[in-house]
Enzyme design. Structure first.
Site, PDB file in Angstrom:
ATOM      1  N   HIS A   1      -6.869  -5.770   2.324  1.00  0.00           N
ATOM      2  CA  HIS A   1      -5.724  -5.200   3.034  1.00  0.00           C
ATOM      3  C   HIS A   1      -5.157  -6.263   3.966  1.00  0.00           C
ATOM      4  O   HIS A   1      -5.917  -6.939   4.669  1.00  0.00           O
ATOM      5  CB  HIS A   1      -6.152  -4.027   3.924  1.00  0.00           C
ATOM      6  CG  HIS A   1      -6.693  -2.832   3.212  1.00  0.00           C
ATOM      7  ND1 HIS A   1      -5.953  -1.697   3.010  1.00  0.00           N
ATOM      8  CD2 HIS A   1      -7.914  -2.588   2.666  1.00  0.00           C
ATOM      9  CE1 HIS A   1      -6.691  -0.790   2.388  1.00  0.00           C
ATOM     10  NE2 HIS A   1      -7.885  -1.309   2.159  1.00  0.00           N
TER      11      HIS A   1
ATOM     12  N   ASP B   1       0.851  -1.188   0.000  1.00  0.00           N
ATOM     13  CA  ASP B   1       0.000   0.000   0.000  1.00  0.00           C
ATOM     14  C   ASP B   1       0.891   1.243   0.000  1.00  0.00           C
ATOM     15  O   ASP B   1       1.891   1.314   0.713  1.00  0.00           O
ATOM     16  CB  ASP B   1      -0.908  -0.002   1.234  1.00  0.00           C
ATOM     17  CG  ASP B   1      -2.077   0.952   1.089  1.00  0.00           C
ATOM     18  OD1 ASP B   1      -3.218   0.478   0.988  1.00  0.00           O
ATOM     19  OD2 ASP B   1      -1.835   2.179   1.074  1.00  0.00           O
TER      20      ASP B   1
ATOM     21  N   HIS C   1     -10.214  -5.398  -3.168  1.00  0.00           N
ATOM     22  CA  HIS C   1      -8.880  -5.605  -2.594  1.00  0.00           C
ATOM     23  C   HIS C   1      -8.975  -5.968  -1.133  1.00  0.00           C
ATOM     24  O   HIS C   1      -9.841  -5.488  -0.411  1.00  0.00           O
ATOM     25  CB  HIS C   1      -7.992  -4.362  -2.777  1.00  0.00           C
ATOM     26  CG  HIS C   1      -8.605  -3.093  -2.288  1.00  0.00           C
ATOM     27  ND1 HIS C   1      -9.516  -2.382  -3.033  1.00  0.00           N
ATOM     28  CD2 HIS C   1      -8.446  -2.401  -1.134  1.00  0.00           C
ATOM     29  CE1 HIS C   1      -9.878  -1.304  -2.355  1.00  0.00           C
ATOM     30  NE2 HIS C   1      -9.256  -1.302  -1.190  1.00  0.00           N
TER      31      HIS C   1
HETATM   32  P1  5GP Z   1      -9.724   1.361   0.324  1.00  0.00           P
HETATM   33  O1  5GP Z   1      -9.931   2.606   1.140  1.00  0.00           O
HETATM   34  O2  5GP Z   1     -10.392   1.445  -1.022  1.00  0.00           O
HETATM   35  O3  5GP Z   1     -10.098   0.107   1.076  1.00  0.00           O
HETATM   36  O4  5GP Z   1      -8.175   1.225   0.124  1.00  0.00           O
HETATM   37  C1  5GP Z   1      -7.487   1.685  -0.988  1.00  0.00           C
HETATM   38  C2  5GP Z   1      -6.016   1.636  -0.648  1.00  0.00           C
HETATM   39  O5  5GP Z   1      -5.275   1.765  -1.833  1.00  0.00           O
HETATM   40  C3  5GP Z   1      -5.559   2.765   0.297  1.00  0.00           C
HETATM   41  O6  5GP Z   1      -5.016   2.195   1.485  1.00  0.00           O
HETATM   42  C4  5GP Z   1      -4.516   3.520  -0.532  1.00  0.00           C
HETATM   43  O7  5GP Z   1      -3.411   3.947   0.237  1.00  0.00           O
HETATM   44  C5  5GP Z   1      -4.117   2.513  -1.585  1.00  0.00           C
HETATM   45  N1  5GP Z   1      -3.721   3.113  -2.855  1.00  0.00           N
HETATM   46  C6  5GP Z   1      -4.407   4.057  -3.556  1.00  0.00           C
HETATM   47  N2  5GP Z   1      -3.754   4.374  -4.691  1.00  0.00           N
HETATM   48  C7  5GP Z   1      -2.634   3.617  -4.710  1.00  0.00           C
HETATM   49  C8  5GP Z   1      -1.546   3.505  -5.644  1.00  0.00           C
HETATM   50  O8  5GP Z   1      -1.485   4.167  -6.691  1.00  0.00           O
HETATM   51  N3  5GP Z   1      -0.554   2.627  -5.334  1.00  0.00           N
HETATM   52  C9  5GP Z   1      -0.591   1.876  -4.187  1.00  0.00           C
HETATM   53  N4  5GP Z   1       0.443   1.038  -3.985  1.00  0.00           N
HETATM   54  N5  5GP Z   1      -1.604   1.945  -3.289  1.00  0.00           N
HETATM   55  C10 5GP Z   1      -2.612   2.814  -3.541  1.00  0.00           C
END
Ligand code: 5GP
Ligand code: ZN
Length: 118
Positions: A107, A32, A105
């Site tokens: 985590h 992340d 996704h």
């Molecule tokens: P969500 O809030 O949708 O469950 O989590 C999305 C996650 O994707 C976040 O923790 C964010 O930091 C990560 N993320 C967003 N854009 C990118 C990116 O371009 N590269 C990486 N490696 N992680 C990302």
């Protein structure tokens, strides 16, 4: 199969760089960009499924694969062994569920406490 505008589909395709943890025929895993914990990576299906809300029975084997990969990759990335160590798994779904990127996704977070969040 792939959404041209999706950032995670672009990461899978290598159009956006990432720190890869694992790749096989069905899934991709990478660190992340904004980690909450000393170890924080995401496991995603290569298939563009927007969220858990779109899961169908034909995705059962894929989800099982992601779940069984989680402890293997957690250990590979340095999470301490269960039960003193362990790791946290989170799947956010939808806006009220805290989902920001609409490509399913999981985590995986671990490492010594305290963490930044979570
Ligand atoms: P969500 O809030 O949708 O469950 O989590 C999305 C996650 O994707 C976040 O923790 C964010 O930091 C990560 N993320 C967003 N854009 C990118 C990116 O371009 N590269 C990486 N490696 N992680 C990302
Ligand atoms: Zn996608």
């Amino acid at each position: 199969m792939i959404d041209e505008k999706c950032i995670f589909c672009k990461i899978i395709a290598g159009k956006i760089p990432s720190r890869k943890v694992h790749e096989d025929e069905h899934v991709f895993a990478f660190h992340d960009i904004n980690p909450w914990a000393p170890i924080h990576f995401l496991i995603i299906p290569k298939l563009h499924i927007p969220s858990l809300a779109q899961l169908a029975p034909e995705h059962a084997a894929l989800m099982g694969h992601m779940m069984t990969l989680a402890p293997k990759l957690a250990a590979q990335e340095g999470c301490n062994p269960y039960p003193e160590g362990g790791f946290r798994t989170v799947i956010n779904s939808g806006t009220e569920g805290g989902q920001e990127v609409h490509h399913l996704h999981m985590h995986i977070m671990g490492g010594p406490r305290p963490w930044l969040r979570g």
